[in-house]
Design a protein around this motif. Structure first.
Motif, PDB file in Angstrom:
ATOM      1  N   HIS A 183      36.088   6.250  44.283  1.00 41.86           N
ATOM      2  CA  HIS A 183      35.387   6.200  45.568  1.00 41.86           C
ATOM      3  C   HIS A 183      33.901   6.539  45.455  1.00 41.86           C
ATOM      4  CE1 HIS A 183      39.088   5.762  47.980  1.00 41.86           C
ATOM      5  NE2 HIS A 183      39.636   6.473  47.011  1.00 41.86           N
ATOM      6  N   TYR A 184      33.471   7.061  44.313  1.00 35.63           N
ATOM      7  CA  TYR A 184      32.069   7.458  44.156  1.00 35.63           C
ATOM      8  C   TYR A 184      31.560   7.082  42.772  1.00 35.63           C
ATOM      9  CZ  TYR A 184      32.955  10.481  48.207  1.00 35.63           C
ATOM     10  OH  TYR A 184      33.303  10.960  49.451  1.00 35.63           O
ATOM     11  N   LEU A 185      30.241   6.949  42.688  1.00 37.10           N
ATOM     12  CA  LEU A 185      29.561   6.776  41.410  1.00 37.10           C
ATOM     13  C   LEU A 185      28.463   7.830  41.323  1.00 37.10           C
ATOM     14  CD1 LEU A 185      29.100   2.888  41.253  1.00 37.10           C
ATOM     15  CD2 LEU A 185      30.561   4.251  39.738  1.00 37.10           C
ATOM     16  N   GLU A 186      28.358   8.476  40.164  1.00 38.26           N
ATOM     17  CA  GLU A 186      27.266   9.410  39.913  1.00 38.26           C
ATOM     18  C   GLU A 186      26.523   8.984  38.660  1.00 38.26           C
ATOM     19  OE1 GLU A 186      28.372  13.441  38.750  1.00 38.26           O
ATOM     20  OE2 GLU A 186      30.385  12.766  38.179  1.00 38.26           O
ATOM     21  N   VAL A 187      25.249   9.362  38.576  1.00 36.83           N
ATOM     22  CA  VAL A 187      24.413   8.971  37.441  1.00 36.83           C
ATOM     23  C   VAL A 187      23.829  10.226  36.811  1.00 36.83           C
ATOM     24  CG1 VAL A 187      22.365   8.656  38.900  1.00 36.83           C
ATOM     25  CG2 VAL A 187      22.496   7.494  36.688  1.00 36.83           C
ATOM     26  N   SER A 188      23.625  10.187  35.511  1.00 42.57           N
ATOM     27  CA  SER A 188      23.037  11.334  34.809  1.00 42.57           C
ATOM     28  C   SER A 188      21.671  11.659  35.419  1.00 42.57           C
ATOM     29  CB  SER A 188      22.889  11.031  33.315  1.00 42.57           C
ATOM     30  OG  SER A 188      22.096   9.870  33.107  1.00 42.57           O
ATOM     31  N   PRO A 189      21.381  12.931  35.640  1.00 39.49           N
ATOM     32  CA  PRO A 189      20.131  13.299  36.302  1.00 39.49           C
ATOM     33  C   PRO A 189      18.876  12.996  35.493  1.00 39.49           C
ATOM     34  CG  PRO A 189      21.283  15.255  35.522  1.00 39.49           C
ATOM     35  CD  PRO A 189      22.225  14.101  35.338  1.00 39.49           C
ATOM     36  N   THR A 190      19.039  12.821  34.193  1.00 39.13           N
ATOM     37  CA  THR A 190      17.901  12.502  33.334  1.00 39.13           C
ATOM     38  C   THR A 190      18.233  11.293  32.468  1.00 39.13           C
ATOM     39  OG1 THR A 190      18.685  14.018  31.611  1.00 39.13           O
ATOM     40  CG2 THR A 190      17.133  14.901  33.233  1.00 39.13           C
ATOM     41  N   GLU A 191      17.213  10.679  31.915  1.00 31.47           N
ATOM     42  CA  GLU A 191      17.407   9.566  30.996  1.00 31.47           C
ATOM     43  C   GLU A 191      17.945  10.102  29.673  1.00 31.47           C
ATOM     44  OE1 GLU A 191      13.559   7.821  30.800  1.00 31.47           O
ATOM     45  OE2 GLU A 191      13.596   7.076  32.863  1.00 31.47           O
ATOM     46  N   LEU A 192      18.881   9.375  29.080  1.00 28.92           N
ATOM     47  CA  LEU A 192      19.500   9.826  27.829  1.00 28.92           C
ATOM     48  C   LEU A 192      18.666   9.472  26.612  1.00 28.92           C
ATOM     49  CD1 LEU A 192      23.279   8.975  28.385  1.00 28.92           C
ATOM     50  CD2 LEU A 192      21.933  10.911  29.214  1.00 28.92           C
ATOM     51  N   GLY A 193      17.756   8.553  26.783  1.00 27.74           N
ATOM     52  CA  GLY A 193      16.933   8.146  25.656  1.00 27.74           C
ATOM     53  C   GLY A 193      16.451   6.725  25.831  1.00 27.74           C
ATOM     54  N   SER A 194      15.775   6.220  24.805  1.00 30.45           N
ATOM     55  CA  SER A 194      15.262   4.848  24.805  1.00 30.45           C
ATOM     56  C   SER A 194      15.744   4.184  23.518  1.00 30.45           C
ATOM     57  CB  SER A 194      13.731   4.863  24.874  1.00 30.45           C
ATOM     58  OG  SER A 194      13.215   3.548  24.900  1.00 30.45           O
ATOM     59  N   VAL A 195      16.663   3.228  23.653  1.00 27.46           N
ATOM     60  CA  VAL A 195      17.313   2.604  22.500  1.00 27.46           C
ATOM     61  C   VAL A 195      17.501   1.109  22.759  1.00 27.46           C
ATOM     62  CG1 VAL A 195      18.542   4.722  21.832  1.00 27.46           C
ATOM     63  CG2 VAL A 195      19.601   3.100  23.429  1.00 27.46           C
ATOM     64  N   PRO A 196      17.853   0.339  21.723  1.00 28.68           N
ATOM     65  CA  PRO A 196      18.162  -1.087  21.921  1.00 28.68           C
ATOM     66  C   PRO A 196      19.471  -1.263  22.699  1.00 28.68           C
ATOM     67  CG  PRO A 196      17.583  -0.647  19.635  1.00 28.68           C
ATOM     68  CD  PRO A 196      17.796   0.681  20.293  1.00 28.68           C
ATOM     69  N   GLN A 234      24.007   2.928  14.067  1.00 28.57           N
ATOM     70  CA  GLN A 234      22.894   3.327  14.922  1.00 28.57           C
ATOM     71  C   GLN A 234      23.283   3.283  16.399  1.00 28.57           C
ATOM     72  OE1 GLN A 234      20.026   0.487  13.195  1.00 28.57           O
ATOM     73  NE2 GLN A 234      18.757   2.271  12.736  1.00 28.57           N
ATOM     74  N   LYS A 235      22.576   4.072  17.180  1.00 31.30           N
ATOM     75  CA  LYS A 235      22.859   4.174  18.604  1.00 31.30           C
ATOM     76  C   LYS A 235      22.432   2.905  19.337  1.00 31.30           C
ATOM     77  CE  LYS A 235      24.157   8.566  18.601  1.00 31.30           C
ATOM     78  NZ  LYS A 235      25.500   9.031  18.964  1.00 31.30           N
ATOM     79  N   CYS A 236      23.273   2.485  20.282  1.00 30.96           N
ATOM     80  CA  CYS A 236      22.878   1.445  21.219  1.00 30.96           C
ATOM     81  C   CYS A 236      23.068   2.030  22.608  1.00 30.96           C
ATOM     82  CB  CYS A 236      23.697   0.174  21.032  1.00 30.96           C
ATOM     83  SG  CYS A 236      25.443   0.348  21.484  1.00 30.96           S
ATOM     84  N   ALA A 237      22.619   1.319  23.634  1.00 28.98           N
ATOM     85  CA  ALA A 237      22.632   1.854  24.993  1.00 28.98           C
ATOM     86  C   ALA A 237      24.038   2.231  25.450  1.00 28.98           C
ATOM     87  CB  ALA A 237      22.019   0.829  25.943  1.00 28.98           C
ATOM     88  N   ALA A 238      25.005   1.341  25.244  1.00 29.92           N
ATOM     89  CA  ALA A 238      26.372   1.602  25.694  1.00 29.92           C
ATOM     90  C   ALA A 238      26.995   2.773  24.933  1.00 29.92           C
ATOM     91  CB  ALA A 238      27.232   0.354  25.526  1.00 29.92           C
ATOM     92  N   LYS A 239      26.747   2.842  23.626  1.00 26.44           N
ATOM     93  CA  LYS A 239      27.314   3.919  22.822  1.00 26.44           C
ATOM     94  C   LYS A 239      26.749   5.268  23.242  1.00 26.44           C
ATOM     95  CE  LYS A 239      28.224   5.305  18.050  1.00 26.44           C
ATOM     96  NZ  LYS A 239      27.987   4.992  16.605  1.00 26.44           N
ATOM     97  N   LEU A 240      25.455   5.281  23.552  1.00 27.25           N
ATOM     98  CA  LEU A 240      24.811   6.514  23.993  1.00 27.25           C
ATOM     99  C   LEU A 240      25.494   7.045  25.252  1.00 27.25           C
ATOM    100  CD1 LEU A 240      22.332   8.064  22.837  1.00 27.25           C
ATOM    101  CD2 LEU A 240      20.972   6.977  24.633  1.00 27.25           C
ATOM    102  N   CYS A 241      25.848   6.137  26.157  1.00 22.47           N
ATOM    103  CA  CYS A 241      26.498   6.529  27.410  1.00 22.47           C
ATOM    104  C   CYS A 241      27.935   6.986  27.186  1.00 22.47           C
ATOM    105  CB  CYS A 241      26.471   5.381  28.405  1.00 22.47           C
ATOM    106  SG  CYS A 241      24.821   4.963  29.004  1.00 22.47           S
TER     107      CYS A 241
END
Length: 323
Positions: A183-196, A234-241
């Protein structure tokens, strides 16, 4: 607004009554603001709190006698033992107390819900604003937070910021094929990083048949990681999340938002100033052309397909969680 400090103290008592709680509200004490302003805030809060909790508002005619008997004064609002004793005398299960303080142009509201038997704080809020008008404007969300209800812009159970709610609910497909209704969606309060977005060669060609809707980001993210897990560590955007966790959540609960989920973050939180960022953010949704993925620029909200170099360009990442 008055130059000198002002303080309004409010105490609310909640007691069990059939299937709902009965709420007794102590008249607000006030200083530096008019009696009319204090009464307006009181009446509006009563209405909003009853609306979000479906509680009954009890007659307050006997409060003064009980308070006098227990030598309770409004200045005792921060004394948990006295608050609890007052609650027990009024046959309450919980008691809610709060204070509005005005210092120059700054206004704060501090409130908490106290369990009468254990004196444990069940819910609390520390609200800050720049006027009494802004306090009145946000009174519904204040009532919801004290009642333990979730709302857009409020804190989620995972420590994120809530940016979407659906009374009917929406489906989230898990990697094992099961479906969960949330019923809800929440988002991380800060950016996790900058990656491909991913790592799959110069042209970034790969197809996971990702989707764009609400609740689609979780399966999208798992597909992206599964498709590239043998290519690089190496980290990618989805893996980081998917690896993100908090004190109340574990890895695997968070994911890279879909195209529509990402836009909801911008519309509800970035435009309102709840989060501050002008960065280009990745979504987990590919475009019709498998060479590209959808991105959104938070400086103006523009969404577009980022072509050919999604595996070389570093985009910002925020993790999303459905509950």
């Amino acid at each position: 607004m008055k130059k000198f400090g002002a303080m309004v103290i409010a105490v609310f008592v909640v007691s069990a009554h059939l299937f709902a709680d009965t709420v007794t509200i102590v008249p607000f004490a006030y200083q530096g603001i008019s009696q009319g302003d204090a009464e307006t805030f009181t009446e509006m809060f009563v209405s909003e709190y009853a609306s979000v909790t479906h509680d009954d508002v009890a007659d307050r005619s006997n409060f003064d006698g009980i308070a006098e008997q227990h030598k309770f004064q409004l200045t005792d609002w921060s004394n948990n033992d006295k608050i609890a004793k007052l609650g027990k005398a009024m046959n309450a299960g919980k008691i809610i107390c709060g204070r509005i303080s005005v210092f120059g142009s700054a206004v704060t509201f501090t409130g908490r819900v106290l369990d009468v038997n254990s004196t444990k704080v069940l819910n609390s809020i520390n609200w800050k604003g720049n006027s009494l008008e802004s306090l009145l404007f946000d009174i519904t969300n204040i009532a919801k937070e004290l009642a333990g209800a979730y709302y857009i812009g409020g804190k989620g159970p995972g420590g994120g910021i809530i940016f979407y709610e659906s009374e009917a609910g929406f489906s989230v497909q898990e990697a094992d094929g099961t479906t969960t209704t949330c019923h809800y969606l929440e988002v991380s309060p800060t950016e996790l990083g900058s990656v491909p977005w991913c790592w799959c060669g110069y042209y970034g060609y790969c197809s996971m048949q990702t989707l764009e809707g609400i609740g689609d980001g979780k399966l999208n993210s798992q597909k992206i990681v599964d498709a590239h897990k043998d290519i690089t560590a190496q980290k990618c955007a989805a893996k980081l999340c998917l690896e993100y966790s908090t004190g109340t959540t574990k890895a695997g609960e968070w994911y890279l938002p879909s195209k529509i989920e990402l836009n909801l973050i911008y519309e509800t939180l970035r435009k309102s100033g709840k989060i501050v960022s002008d960065s280009l953010h990745w979504s987990s949704s590919q475009c019709s052309n498998d060479h590209c993925a959808w991105v959104q620029r938070f400086s103006d909200g523009n969404q577009y397909d980022y072509k050919y170099n999604k595996d070389y360009y570093n985009g910002c990442v925020r993790a999303v969680r459905a509950f």
